[in-house]
Design a protein around this motif. Structure first.
Motif, PDB file in Angstrom:
ATOM      1  N   LEU A  56       2.396  -1.773  -6.122  1.00 13.31           N
ATOM      2  CA  LEU A  56       1.559  -3.602  -6.619  1.00 13.31           C
ATOM      3  C   LEU A  56       2.906  -4.323  -7.721  1.00 13.31           C
ATOM      4  CD1 LEU A  56      -1.068  -5.526  -7.140  1.00 13.31           C
ATOM      5  CD2 LEU A  56      -1.145  -4.086  -9.825  1.00 13.31           C
ATOM      6  N   THR A  84       5.087  -5.206  -5.356  1.00 14.47           N
ATOM      7  CA  THR A  84       4.789  -6.111  -4.211  1.00 14.47           C
ATOM      8  C   THR A  84       4.800  -7.637  -5.003  1.00 14.47           C
ATOM      9  OG1 THR A  84       3.302  -4.931  -3.665  1.00 14.47           O
ATOM     10  CG2 THR A  84       1.942  -7.322  -3.143  1.00 14.47           C
ATOM     11  N   TRP A 114       6.624 -10.490  -3.656  1.00 13.01           N
ATOM     12  CA  TRP A 114       6.255 -11.887  -3.664  1.00 13.01           C
ATOM     13  C   TRP A 114       6.805 -13.549  -4.377  1.00 13.01           C
ATOM     14  CZ3 TRP A 114       4.080 -13.533   0.225  1.00 13.01           C
ATOM     15  CH2 TRP A 114       3.252 -14.423   0.686  1.00 13.01           C
ATOM     16  N   LEU A 161       4.328  -8.375   1.985  1.00 13.92           N
ATOM     17  CA  LEU A 161       3.567  -8.192   3.480  1.00 13.92           C
ATOM     18  C   LEU A 161       3.098  -6.478   3.012  1.00 13.92           C
ATOM     19  CD1 LEU A 161       3.110 -11.327   5.386  1.00 13.92           C
ATOM     20  CD2 LEU A 161       1.871 -10.343   3.233  1.00 13.92           C
ATOM     21  N   VAL A 187       1.584  -5.081   0.220  1.00 15.98           N
ATOM     22  CA  VAL A 187       0.761  -5.171   0.350  1.00 15.98           C
ATOM     23  C   VAL A 187      -0.272  -4.023   0.485  1.00 15.98           C
ATOM     24  CG1 VAL A 187      -1.408  -6.569   0.945  1.00 15.98           C
ATOM     25  CG2 VAL A 187       0.314  -7.367  -0.492  1.00 15.98           C
ATOM     26  N   THR A 224       0.315  -0.588  -1.662  1.00 16.19           N
ATOM     27  CA  THR A 224      -0.232  -0.918  -2.314  1.00 16.19           C
ATOM     28  C   THR A 224      -2.212  -0.316  -2.222  1.00 16.19           C
ATOM     29  OG1 THR A 224       0.939  -2.303  -3.307  1.00 16.19           O
ATOM     30  CG2 THR A 224      -1.779  -2.319  -4.378  1.00 16.19           C
ATOM     31  N   ALA A 225      -2.582  -0.904  -0.975  1.00 14.00           N
ATOM     32  CA  ALA A 225      -3.496  -0.832  -0.507  1.00 14.00           C
ATOM     33  C   ALA A 225      -3.950   0.738  -0.219  1.00 14.00           C
ATOM     34  CB  ALA A 225      -4.422  -1.582   0.667  1.00 14.00           C
ATOM     35  N   CYS A 279      -4.223   1.461   6.319  1.00 13.80           N
ATOM     36  CA  CYS A 279      -3.791   0.560   5.700  1.00 13.80           C
ATOM     37  C   CYS A 279      -2.099   0.765   5.064  1.00 13.80           C
ATOM     38  CB  CYS A 279      -4.224   0.590   4.684  1.00 13.80           C
ATOM     39  SG  CYS A 279      -6.024  -0.268   3.792  1.00 13.80           S
ATOM     40  N   GLY A 316       1.157  -2.506   7.293  1.00  9.16           N
ATOM     41  CA  GLY A 316       2.198  -2.827   5.782  1.00  9.16           C
ATOM     42  C   GLY A 316       3.378  -2.302   6.668  1.00  9.16           C
TER      43      GLY A 316
END
Length: 88
Positions: free
Chosen positions: A17, A20, A24, A40, A43, A46-47, A71, A75
């Motif tokens: 996280l 990310t 970003w 991305l 992301v 992280t998921a 996921c 990514g």
């Protein structure tokens, strides 16, 4: 041992996280497309780590492995797309 696993999986989620958010923020500041694709990617990672946390720590008896792998694959697909099609 359960407490160590909890801390380890939680740190993995928080690290992804943080990556990310940092990627970003850097993308918003510089508008380099490779930073967007990297953000991305993280992301998705992280998921994936969040689903790993739920799978091993919170949800006993539910196998979330296909969702975790999906996921992570999405990514990494973003990052691969950024490397291939955004190269100058």
């Amino acid at each position: 041992m359960q407490a160590a696993n909890f801390i380890l999986y939680l740190l993995a989620v928080l690290t992804c996280l943080a990556c990310t958010v940092l990627l970003w923020r850097s993308y918003v500041r510089t508008r380099l497309s490779l930073l967007m694709w990297s953000a991305l990617c993280f992301v998705g990672l992280t998921a994936s780590n969040l689903l790993l946390f739920f799978d091993f720590i919170l949800a006993d008896g539910i196998d979330l492995r296909p969702w975790r792998l999906a996921c992570a694959m999405v990514g990494l697909g973003f990052l691969l797309y950024g490397f291939i099609f955004e190269a100058e």
